[in-house]
Write an enzyme that holds these catalytic residues in place. Structure first.
Site, short mmCIF file in Angstrom:
data_model
loop_
_atom_site.label_atom_id
_atom_site.label_comp_id
_atom_site.label_asym_id
_atom_site.label_seq_id
_atom_site.Cartn_x
_atom_site.Cartn_y
_atom_site.Cartn_z
N ASN A 198 4.84 0.79 4.63
CA ASN A 198 3.71 1.02 5.53
C ASN A 198 3.81 0.03 6.69
OD1 ASN A 198 2.56 -1.48 4.67
ND2 ASN A 198 1.52 -0.45 2.97
N GLU A 201 3.77 -3.73 5.72
CA GLU A 201 5.02 -4.12 5.06
C GLU A 201 6.16 -4.24 6.06
OE1 GLU A 201 4.02 -2.08 0.70
OE2 GLU A 201 5.07 -0.94 2.26
N ASP A 267 2.43 6.08 -3.83
CA ASP A 267 3.12 6.69 -4.98
C ASP A 267 3.24 8.20 -4.79
OD1 ASP A 267 3.15 4.17 -6.11
OD2 ASP A 267 1.43 4.55 -7.41
#
Length: 475
Positions: A198, A201, A267
Site C-alpha cells: 500500500n 508501505e 488479504d
C-alpha cells in the site's frame, strides 16, 4: 467475464506466511466501570476467524480455488481453533509446530461495530528461532509441483525469514510468486513476480512522495530495482495502480460503495489476484477482479472473504450488499440497521420446498419488526437432520427463492445442526419459530432471553409441509 469467474476453481495456490487467529468479543456497553473510567462490555458473542496468511487462504477457498497453506503455530487452544477454521473451509494445511511460541492471536473487543480494544498474544519469531526453518522450507519445496502459483503473506512475524530462498525455489520451478510485503527490507523479495504494497508501505521503503506522479515514479523505480515483473500499488480511496516494465501504469478507481472495515482487505486483494492468475486470467483483468473484491470486502465487518457470487453481482453492476449474505456481511448489515433503531427479527429452517405455509409464516414473522433475517441450514446440515435423500434443492437455490419473498430482508446459511451460535452473534430483538414448540425448546432461547430479547412461537398453517408434498409427489 462469467466464464472467467467459473475458471477460478481451476486455480491451485500455495500460501505461506504468518498465520494467526482473529477473535472478536462483541456486546453492548451500558455503563462505565466503577473501578476505572472505562466502558463495561457485556459480551454476547465470541467469534474466531482465521487471520493473516490463513485469511488469504480462506479468501482463495471462498473463490473456489484449491489451496495449500503452510504456517507456524504453537501448542495451544488457539492452534486448535485455527486448524478447525482452516480445515472447515476445505484447505489443506501443513503446520510447523513450535513448542516454545504461542499461536499468534489478536483479540478485538467491539460494541456497536466500534473497536474498543485490541489485545495481541504473540512472541515475534525474530530471526527464525523457535520453529524449524528447515522443515518449513522442505514442506514448501515438496508442495511446489502441486501448485500453479505461490503467495507469500508477510506480516513481519518471522515465518518468512527465509523468503528469499523460497522465492528462488519457486521461480526455479517455474511458479509465479506474489508477495504481500512488510517491513523496509524489500531486497529479500527480489525476483518475485509481483508485490502488493500500500502507499504507506511503499513510502517507508522508497521515501515520501510529493504528489501522485512522484509516487508512481518511486513505485516504478522499486519495481525495476527488485527485478519484479509487476507491482500493484493499493491506494485506498484512490483505488489501485499496476506498474509493469515498458508499459504505462494501469489505474483502477476504487469501487467501494461504503467503507465499513478495511481489516483484511489486502488479504482479499492478493487472494483474488492469485486465484485469477493461477486460473489463466491475464494480469490487467486479474487486477480488475481484485479491485472489485476489495470494494466488496471493506463493506464487511472484520477479517472477511468474497464469494464468486458477490464478484458476479459486482461485475453486473449490482450492489455487493445483496439479500443473500455470508455471516460476516450479515453482521455488518445488522449493525448498520440496528444503529438506525430498527428491530431485528430472526428465524431459521431448511425451507427445502417453499410452500404457502412458509410464505404465511414468514409474513407473520416480518410483521413483528423492521428487518427479517432467515438463517438456512446448508446441505450437509439438512442431510443430518432429514436423511440422505434431502435436501431436494441445494442451499444456494433455497436461499435465492427465499430472497425473492417480499417479507424476507436478509438470508444467511449456517452449517451447524442448530443456529444457536449465529443467533448469539446477531442478537435479534425477536427470535421466531413456527410449530408446536414451547419457547424454551427453541435453539437460542437462553441466549436471546438473557439480554432481554423475545422468543415467539408462531402457528404453522395446517395442510402444508415439505414432507407431505414429497410424499404426494412420489405417489
Amino acid at each position: 467475464m462469467s466464464t472467467t469467474l467459473a475458471e477460478l476453481s481451476r486455480a491451485r495456490v500455495m500460501v505461506v506466511g504468518d498465520v494467526m487467529l482473529d477473535r472478536y468479543w462483541t456486546g453492548p456497553v451500558q455503563r462505565i466501570s466503577p473501578e476505572a473510567p472505562v466502558p463495561v462490555v457485556r459480551v454476547r458473542a465470541d467469534q474466531v476467524r482465521a487471520g493473516g496468511a490463513a485469511n488469504v487462504a480462506l479468501n482463495l477457498a471462498s473463490l473456489g480455488a484449491r489451496v495449500h497453506l503452510l504456517g507456524v503455530v504453537g501448542v495451544d487452544e488457539a492452534a486448535r481453533q485455527l486448524r478447525a477454521a482452516v480445515e472447515d473451509a476445505g484447505i489443506v494445511a501443513e503446520w510447523i509446530v513450535s513448542d516454545t511460541l504461542p499461536t499468534i492471536t489478536k483479540l478485538r473487543v467491539l460494541s456497536r461495530n466500534q473497536q474498543l480494544l485490541r489485545m495481541d498474544f504473540e512472541e515475534a519469531l525474530g530471526s527464525g528461532g523457535g520453529f524449524d526453518r528447515v522443515a518449513l522450507r522442505a514442506a514448501f519445496e515438496r508442495r511446489l509441483p502441486d501448485c500453479d502459483l505461490v503467495v507469500c503473506s508477510d506480516y513481519a512475524k518471522g515465518t518468512l525469514v527465509d523468503v528469499a530462498a523460497l522465492i528462488r525455489a519457486a521461480r526455479a520451478a517455474g511458479k509465479p510468486v506474489l508477495v504481500d510485503p512488510k517491513g523496509t527490507d524489500y531486497a529479500r523479495y527480489a525476483g518475485a513476480t509481483l508485490l502488493t504494497p500500500n502507499v504507506a508501505e511503499l513510502e517507508a521503503v522508497a521515501g515520501a512522495a510529493a504528489d501522485d506522479a512522484d509516487l508512481l515514479s518511486r513505485a516504478e523505480g522499486l519495481r525495476a530495482r527488485l527485478g519484479l515483473e509487476a507491482l500493484l500499488l493499493t491506494r485506498s480511496e484512490k483505488g489501485m495502480s499496476l506498474l509493469r516494465a515498458a508499459r504505462p501504469p494501469l489505474h483502477l478507481p476504487a469501487v467501494a460503495r461504503e467503507v465499513f472495515d478495511v481489516t483484511g482487505a489486502g488479504d482479499t486483494v492478493i487472494a483474488t489476484l492469485a486465484a485469477a492468475l493461477a486460473a489463466g486470467v491475464d494480469l490487467p483483468e486479474a487486477c480488475r477482479l481484485a479491485n472489485l473484491a476489495a470494494g466488496i470486502v471493506v463493506g464487511k465487518l472484520g477479517t472477511a472473504s468474497v464469494s464468486v457470487a458477490e464478484l458476479a453481482a459486482a461485475l453486473h453492476g449490482q450492489s455487493a450488499d445483496e439479500t443473500v449474505l455470508d455471516e460476516a456481511a450479515l453482521l455488518a448489515r445488522v449493525a448498520k440497521e440496528r444503529a438506525k433503531g430498527r428491530r431485528i427479527v430472526m428465524t431459521n429452517g431448511c425451507f427445502d420446498l417453499l410452500h404457502v405455509g412458509h410464505v404465511k409464516y414468514l409474513e407473520a414473522a416480518r410483521a413483528l419488526g423492521d428487518l427479517l433475517i432467515v438463517a438456512v441450514n446448508d446441505d450437509d446440515s439438512v442431510r443430518r437432520l432429514k436423511g440422505p435423500t434431502r435436501p431436494v434443492n441445494p442451499c444456494a437455490d433455497r436461499m435465492r427463492v427465499l430472497a425473492g419473498l417480499r417479507s424476507v430482508d436478509l438470508v444467511v446459511p449456517f452449517s451447524e445442526d442448530t443456529p444457536a451460535r449465529l443467533i448469539g452473534a446477531v442478537s435479534p430483538d425477536f427470535l421466531v419459530k413456527g410449530g408446536d414448540y414451547r419457547p424454551e425448546q427453541i435453539a437460542g432461547f437462553d441466549i436471546v432471553t438473557a439480554y432481554g430479547g423475545k422468543v415467539v412461537v408462531l402457528d404453522f398453517h395446517d395442510g402444508y409441509s415439505t414432507t407431505g408434498m414429497l410424499a404426494r409427489a412420489r405417489g
